[in-house]
Design a protein around this motif. Sequence first.
Motif, PDB file in Angstrom:
ATOM      1  N   GLN A  28      11.312  23.539  -3.711  1.00  0.00           N
ATOM      2  CA  GLN A  28      10.126  22.688  -3.635  1.00  0.00           C
ATOM      3  C   GLN A  28      10.272  21.703  -4.790  1.00  0.00           C
ATOM      4  O   GLN A  28      10.703  22.091  -5.878  1.00  0.00           O
ATOM      5  N   VAL A  29       9.916  20.457  -4.576  1.00  0.00           N
ATOM      6  CA  VAL A  29      10.190  19.429  -5.576  1.00  0.00           C
ATOM      7  C   VAL A  29       8.967  18.555  -5.808  1.00  0.00           C
ATOM      8  O   VAL A  29       8.261  18.189  -4.861  1.00  0.00           O
ATOM      9  N   GLN A  30       8.727  18.235  -7.081  1.00  0.00           N
ATOM     10  CA  GLN A  30       7.702  17.269  -7.453  1.00  0.00           C
ATOM     11  C   GLN A  30       8.236  16.426  -8.601  1.00  0.00           C
ATOM     12  O   GLN A  30       9.221  16.788  -9.247  1.00  0.00           O
ATOM     13  N   SER A  31       7.561  15.317  -8.866  1.00  0.00           N
ATOM     14  CA  SER A  31       7.938  14.472  -9.998  1.00  0.00           C
ATOM     15  C   SER A  31       6.690  13.999 -10.723  1.00  0.00           C
ATOM     16  O   SER A  31       5.594  13.996 -10.161  1.00  0.00           O
ATOM     17  N   ALA A  32       6.894  13.617 -11.987  1.00  0.00           N
ATOM     18  CA  ALA A  32       5.774  13.162 -12.818  1.00  0.00           C
ATOM     19  C   ALA A  32       6.321  12.311 -13.957  1.00  0.00           C
ATOM     20  O   ALA A  32       7.526  12.248 -14.183  1.00  0.00           O
ATOM     21  N   GLY A  33       5.395  11.687 -14.684  1.00  0.00           N
ATOM     22  CA  GLY A  33       5.764  10.867 -15.832  1.00  0.00           C
ATOM     23  C   GLY A  33       4.997  11.294 -17.070  1.00  0.00           C
ATOM     24  O   GLY A  33       3.940  11.916 -16.978  1.00  0.00           O
ATOM     25  N   THR A  34       5.536  10.918 -18.229  1.00  0.00           N
ATOM     26  CA  THR A  34       4.912  11.303 -19.491  1.00  0.00           C
ATOM     27  C   THR A  34       3.980  10.226 -20.052  1.00  0.00           C
ATOM     28  O   THR A  34       3.208  10.500 -20.963  1.00  0.00           O
ATOM     29  N   GLU A  35       4.053   9.027 -19.532  1.00  0.00           N
ATOM     30  CA  GLU A  35       3.245   7.916 -20.056  1.00  0.00           C
ATOM     31  C   GLU A  35       1.841   7.913 -19.435  1.00  0.00           C
ATOM     32  O   GLU A  35       1.673   8.335 -18.290  1.00  0.00           O
ATOM     33  N   PRO A  36       0.857   7.392 -20.187  1.00  0.00           N
ATOM     34  CA  PRO A  36      -0.496   7.258 -19.622  1.00  0.00           C
ATOM     35  C   PRO A  36      -0.517   6.391 -18.358  1.00  0.00           C
ATOM     36  O   PRO A  36      -1.363   6.569 -17.487  1.00  0.00           O
ATOM     37  N   SER A  37       0.446   5.472 -18.245  1.00  0.00           N
ATOM     38  CA  SER A  37       0.504   4.582 -17.082  1.00  0.00           C
ATOM     39  C   SER A  37       1.319   5.164 -15.927  1.00  0.00           C
ATOM     40  O   SER A  37       1.553   4.477 -14.929  1.00  0.00           O
ATOM     41  N   ALA A  38       1.749   6.405 -16.025  1.00  0.00           N
ATOM     42  CA  ALA A  38       2.573   7.019 -14.980  1.00  0.00           C
ATOM     43  C   ALA A  38       1.821   7.085 -13.657  1.00  0.00           C
ATOM     44  O   ALA A  38       0.616   7.318 -13.627  1.00  0.00           O
ATOM     45  N   ARG A  39       2.563   6.890 -12.589  1.00  0.00           N
ATOM     46  CA  ARG A  39       2.012   6.982 -11.236  1.00  0.00           C
ATOM     47  C   ARG A  39       1.410   8.365 -11.021  1.00  0.00           C
ATOM     48  O   ARG A  39       0.277   8.499 -10.575  1.00  0.00           O
ATOM     49  N   ILE A  40       2.163   9.404 -11.340  1.00  0.00           N
ATOM     50  CA  ILE A  40       1.672  10.785 -11.366  1.00  0.00           C
ATOM     51  C   ILE A  40       1.959  11.314 -12.762  1.00  0.00           C
ATOM     52  O   ILE A  40       3.109  11.322 -13.202  1.00  0.00           O
ATOM     53  N   LYS A  41       0.917  11.696 -13.476  1.00  0.00           N
ATOM     54  CA  LYS A  41       1.065  12.150 -14.868  1.00  0.00           C
ATOM     55  C   LYS A  41       1.388  13.638 -14.920  1.00  0.00           C
ATOM     56  O   LYS A  41       0.853  14.416 -14.125  1.00  0.00           O
ATOM     57  N   ILE A  42       2.236  14.013 -15.864  1.00  0.00           N
ATOM     58  CA  ILE A  42       2.564  15.429 -16.029  1.00  0.00           C
ATOM     59  C   ILE A  42       1.326  16.185 -16.491  1.00  0.00           C
ATOM     60  O   ILE A  42       0.543  15.685 -17.299  1.00  0.00           O
ATOM     61  N   THR A  43       1.145  17.365 -15.935  1.00  0.00           N
ATOM     62  CA  THR A  43      -0.032  18.184 -16.258  1.00  0.00           C
ATOM     63  C   THR A  43       0.408  19.617 -16.536  1.00  0.00           C
ATOM     64  O   THR A  43       1.521  20.026 -16.183  1.00  0.00           O
TER      65      THR A  43
END
Length: 105
Positions: A28-43
């Motif tokens: 199963q795969v997901q992606s995220a970003g570390t920046e406040p402007s990320a499309r999907i933010k890491i949680t």
Amino acid sequence: MNLLFVCSRNQWRSPTAEAIFKNSQEHQVQSAGTEPSARIKITEKLINWADIIFVMEKKHRERINQRFARVVDKKELVVLDIPDEYQFMDEELIDLIKISVSPYL
């Protein structure tokens, strides 16, 4: 196995990795970003979900360790060393991701 791919803005590198592996029967795969402007933010929820976290650069590992030290402690976190110089689904980026990730799968 749950794979989480992380870059800065979740715009090119981590979504490319997600697209490469999303049809896998084993993962199963997901992606995220570390920046406040990320499309999907890491949680914290994403970190808890992941079996392995693949980050594109060392700075992403550092940001995750700073913000989520308590939950990331027992996770496998792998730095792929893929610089932010590719567009979404760039052929060279696809090759780099596949080569870098394959030893862990």
